[in-house]
Structures are given as C-alpha cells and as structure tokens.
Write a protein that holds these residues in place. Structure first.
Motif, PDB file in Angstrom:
ATOM      1  N   VAL A 123      41.341  42.459  33.690  1.00 29.12           N
ATOM      2  CA  VAL A 123      40.272  42.230  32.725  1.00 29.12           C
ATOM      3  C   VAL A 123      39.222  41.344  33.372  1.00 29.12           C
ATOM      4  O   VAL A 123      39.476  40.689  34.378  1.00 29.12           O
ATOM      5  CB  VAL A 123      40.774  41.566  31.417  1.00 29.12           C
ATOM      6  N   GLU A 124      38.060  41.328  32.756  1.00 32.42           N
ATOM      7  CA  GLU A 124      36.995  40.425  33.187  1.00 32.42           C
ATOM      8  C   GLU A 124      37.437  38.989  32.929  1.00 32.42           C
ATOM      9  O   GLU A 124      38.131  38.704  31.953  1.00 32.42           O
ATOM     10  CB  GLU A 124      35.746  40.738  32.347  1.00 32.42           C
ATOM     11  N   ASN A 125      37.029  38.076  33.794  1.00 33.62           N
ATOM     12  CA  ASN A 125      37.358  36.667  33.616  1.00 33.62           C
ATOM     13  C   ASN A 125      36.894  36.212  32.231  1.00 33.62           C
ATOM     14  O   ASN A 125      35.733  36.362  31.882  1.00 33.62           O
ATOM     15  CB  ASN A 125      36.700  35.837  34.710  1.00 33.62           C
ATOM     16  N   ILE A 126      37.800  35.669  31.446  1.00 33.69           N
ATOM     17  CA  ILE A 126      37.501  35.299  30.058  1.00 33.69           C
ATOM     18  C   ILE A 126      36.692  34.011  29.986  1.00 33.69           C
ATOM     19  O   ILE A 126      35.704  33.937  29.260  1.00 33.69           O
ATOM     20  CB  ILE A 126      38.806  35.151  29.242  1.00 33.69           C
ATOM     21  N   SER A 170      34.239  32.677  26.919  1.00 34.55           N
ATOM     22  CA  SER A 170      33.485  33.701  26.211  1.00 34.55           C
ATOM     23  C   SER A 170      34.301  34.364  25.103  1.00 34.55           C
ATOM     24  O   SER A 170      35.307  35.031  25.386  1.00 34.55           O
ATOM     25  CB  SER A 170      33.017  34.780  27.193  1.00 34.55           C
ATOM     26  N   SER A 176      34.489  38.151  25.813  1.00 38.98           N
ATOM     27  CA  SER A 176      35.477  38.489  26.841  1.00 38.98           C
ATOM     28  C   SER A 176      36.897  38.343  26.309  1.00 38.98           C
ATOM     29  O   SER A 176      37.775  39.140  26.639  1.00 38.98           O
ATOM     30  CB  SER A 176      35.290  37.615  28.076  1.00 38.98           C
ATOM     31  N   TYR A 235      43.047  38.907  36.356  1.00 37.93           N
ATOM     32  CA  TYR A 235      41.624  39.140  36.572  1.00 37.93           C
ATOM     33  C   TYR A 235      41.415  39.919  37.862  1.00 37.93           C
ATOM     34  O   TYR A 235      42.178  39.762  38.813  1.00 37.93           O
ATOM     35  CB  TYR A 235      40.858  37.819  36.655  1.00 37.93           C
ATOM     36  N   THR A 243      37.544  41.372  24.110  1.00 35.41           N
ATOM     37  CA  THR A 243      37.718  42.540  24.968  1.00 35.41           C
ATOM     38  C   THR A 243      39.096  42.529  25.623  1.00 35.41           C
ATOM     39  O   THR A 243      39.790  43.556  25.657  1.00 35.41           O
ATOM     40  CB  THR A 243      36.613  42.593  26.045  1.00 35.41           C
ATOM     41  N   ALA A 244      39.492  41.372  26.130  1.00 38.59           N
ATOM     42  CA  ALA A 244      40.816  41.242  26.759  1.00 38.59           C
ATOM     43  C   ALA A 244      41.919  41.511  25.741  1.00 38.59           C
ATOM     44  O   ALA A 244      42.908  42.186  26.038  1.00 38.59           O
ATOM     45  CB  ALA A 244      40.980  39.857  27.369  1.00 38.59           C
TER      46      ALA A 244
END
Length: 143
Positions: free
Chosen positions: A44-47, A50, A53, A29, A56-57
């Motif tokens: 990546v954005e913190n999952i 979500s 998220s 992250y 996306t990851a």
C-alpha cells in the motif's frame, strides 16, 4: 506479517522463522526494501498521517484478508498495523503486536492505538511491561 518498511520490516523478518511451516504473506509499503522479501508482498501507499491513505489501506487489506483468510496477524508497526489489526479482528484472526526494540521505557503511538485490537502484545524490554498493562508480555527480544 504486517509492517512498514525500514526497521519495522527488519524486525518482522526476524520473526518469520517462528512461523516456519505456515503459509506467510506480507503487507507493507512499496519500497526498495520490500523488493528484498523472498515472497511478493501486498503493498500500500505509505499511510503516514493521511486519513485518505488510511482508508485506502483499510479497503485493500480488507480485500486481501478476505482472499487469504489469515489465522494470525503479526505486526511490528507502524501505522499500517492499525487497519490490519482491525480487519484481522473482524475475520477472527489472532492478533499479535511486537513493540519495536527501540522502545525501552515508553510506548509507541502505534502500540497505544492498537492495544485494544490485539490479543497479544510483546515488548522487547522488561522495563516496558508496566507501561502497557496486563496484555503485555516479555519473552526476550527479536534483535
């Protein structure tokens, strides 16, 4: 080398010496801690919890692994390990999960979820062996 930031990243960095002589890259992250790595990580954005998220990851990790073609995927957790291990398995990489040092008598949620997707699972306390089953190994701790 895949992990969330914080303690998981600290433990993962402790394992890096075991892979000396090999090309390493990190998936983690974006945070102040990741800027301290000696190589630029993929971030990546913190999952969290979500689903968006997570999806996306998954897509980003798929692209990065396509480009990098890792032979081994190592993670200390947490939820970022899930898409990394699934994608790693798709590419035929050996997958290794190292349960957190703070898990003495019970499995982490991540450990429970990734168990089917890993080739090796290391615990840092022998008391945790029975909780995981036949894939679990105890070789000491990284701390």
């Amino acid at each position: 080398m895949v992990s969330s930031h914080g303690g998981h990243l600290t433990e993962l960095r402790m394992l890096a010496d075991a892979f000396a002589g090999h090309d390493l890259f990190y998936v983690t992250y974006e945070s102040e801690r990741t800027s301290q790595l000696d190589i630029d990580p993929y971030t990546v954005e913190n999952i969290g919890t979500s689903p968006v998220s997570m999806a996306t990851a998954f897509g980003k990790i798929l692209r990065w692994f396509w480009a990098q073609r890792p032979d081994v995927v190592v993670s200390t957790g947490s939820e970022i390990a899930i898409p990394a291990f699934v994608v790693g398995q798709l590419f035929g990489a050996t997958t290794i999960f190292v349960e957190s040092w703070c898990r003495v008598t019970n499995r982490s949620a991540t450990g429970k979820l990734v168990y089917p997707f890993v080739d090796h699972l290391f615990v840092q306390w022998p008391e945790l062996l029975d909780e995981y089953g036949e894939k679990a190994e105890f070789q000491g701790s990284v701390v």
